[in-house]
Write an enzyme that holds these catalytic residues in place. Structure first.
Site, mmCIF file in Angstrom:
data_model
loop_
_atom_site.group_PDB
_atom_site.id
_atom_site.type_symbol
_atom_site.label_atom_id
_atom_site.label_comp_id
_atom_site.label_asym_id
_atom_site.label_seq_id
_atom_site.Cartn_x
_atom_site.Cartn_y
_atom_site.Cartn_z
ATOM 1 C CE1 TYR A 112 -1.505 0.405 4.895
ATOM 2 C CE2 TYR A 112 -1.254 -1.248 3.186
ATOM 3 C CZ TYR A 112 -1.926 -0.153 3.702
ATOM 4 O OH TYR A 112 -2.999 0.373 3.040
ATOM 5 C CD GLU A 152 -4.882 -0.934 0.858
ATOM 6 O OE1 GLU A 152 -3.686 -1.326 0.742
ATOM 7 O OE2 GLU A 152 -5.215 0.054 1.552
#
Length: 385
Positions: A112, A152
């Site tokens: 990310y 997640e």
């Protein structure tokens, strides 16, 4: 590199909040970003893969080449920005499917950070905004990344804690490879270590990882395939998938042409949010209200698992599937197994399949077969007066 579990949240600047002033800057510059369209995401991916070519082992190369991935990312970013500006919150329902796929792919918090770096770099390259605008978009992305990393992490932990579950990739042996039609093949997959496997919700998928497939330029490639069996409690435990051979498909052709019974394939644990687990909340209170499932083409595969799970339902179950002729034989037999009523309506273009698990409503008629039409008689000419 090996597929691994993601770490826990708290990476980089993901916990920063976005201020009202920054939201105003995002609102003012969103039209300029939107005007860049998919060119924005194409530039970002080109930039990112040049700096991190190892990420090509995570992304679907076919989707990159076709532009599908670029469209998906641009839509997600635009929807997230719009939702935050209009409601003050991220679009959680839309993002859930993305979280599920990210976990199937083993996406990590560090990745990310990489995406964020190159997304902001793309804004700087294409729009050359002042630093406060760039900081505002950075805060918006940090908000999105923090949400994704937290959710997640929960999904990774749940997958690993499930009996028979795992995190990362696990080797499965092809127990059987069965052609179902000229372009659809079923694969039965058993754990190579002989251990138990995780149960799944009908409608979920597993992710197959393939190395050295022709056309993949040496990159490892993942593909998601819906599970077609009803449960993982078979003896021996196994997952089954049905794969359609696509003319330009890198992995589907490899599975059809190269992979044999006895070969070993790495699999990610089952994920996916397209399933019937929460559907009863939406059904009306009547016990005999029917359940209707609709599918088209190879999209029939998740509904096969759902049909098996609904065999014990007290409700009538109708299944309508439009299946191209070349795939018809692949699912006619499966339809009989689940006691479907399958009637071909057009030999050249497809079939219409309808299924009711129980006849709670005997008054509902079956769909009659379309009568065959013989050669048409020539039209009569009207006599001229």
């Amino acid at each position: 590199s090996a597929l691994r579990c993601a770490g826990r949240p708290g990476v980089g600047g993901h916990r920063r909040a976005i201020s009202t002033a920054q939201l105003d800057l995002v609102r003012a510059t969103l039209p300029a970003v939107a005007a860049a369209g998919e060119g924005f995401t194409r530039h970002m991916y080109t930039r990112m893969f040049a700096a991190h070519p190892e990420l090509l082992d995570v992304f679907n190369l076919q989707n990159q080449r076709s532009g599908r991935q670029q469209k998906a990312l641009f839509s997600a970013v635009a929807a997230s920005a719009t939702s935050v500006l209009e409601t003050g919150a991220l679009p959680g329902a839309m993002l859930e499917g993305i979280h599920q796929k990210h976990c199937a792919l083993g996406v990590t918090p560090a990745q990310y950070d990489i995406v964020g770096e190159h997304m902001l770099g793309t804004i700087a390259d294409l729009l050359a905004p002042p630093s406060d605008v760039l900081d505002a978009w950075g805060a918006l992305y940090a908000m999105l990344a923090a949400h994704c990393v937290r959710r997640e992490a929960e999904l990774y932990a749940a997958a690993e804690a499930t009996p028979g579950g795992w995190c990362g990739a696990r080797d499965f042996r092809v127990a059987a490879k069965t052609p179902l039609s000229v372009n659809v093949t079923e694969f039965a997959l058993e754990p190579a270590d002989g251990g138990p496997i995780a149960s799944f919700i009908p409608g979920q998928y597993v992710t197959v990882w393939i190395d050295n497939a022709a056309g993949a330029d040496g990159h490892r490639q993942p593909r998601h395939y819906s599970l077609t069996n009803t449960a993982a409690a078979d003896a021996p435990p196994k997952y089954t998938i049905a794969v359609k051979r696509e003319p330009r498909g890198i992995i589907s052709r490899h599975l059809h042409d190269v992979v044999l019974a006895g070969d070993v394939l790495p699999l990610s644990a089952p994920f996916g949010d397209f399933h019937v687990a929460h559907a009863p909340r939406l059904w009306i209170a009547e016990d005999d209200a029917p359940v209707v499932l609709l599918s088209g083409g190879i999209g029939i595969t998740p509904t096969l698992s759902m049909l098996g799970a609904l065999k014990t339902s007290r409700r009538p179950v109708f299944f309508l599937g439009a299946v191209p002729f070349l795939q018809k034989s692949a699912f006619l037999k499966r339809g009989r197994v689940v006691s479907s009523v399958i009637r071909p309506h057009c030999k050249k273009t497809g079939l219409l399949a309808a299924r009711r698990a129980q006849r709670a409503r005997a008054s509902v008629p079956r769909i009659p077969p379309r009568p065959r039409q013989g050669p048409r008689a020539p039209p009569r000419r009207r006599a001229r007066r």
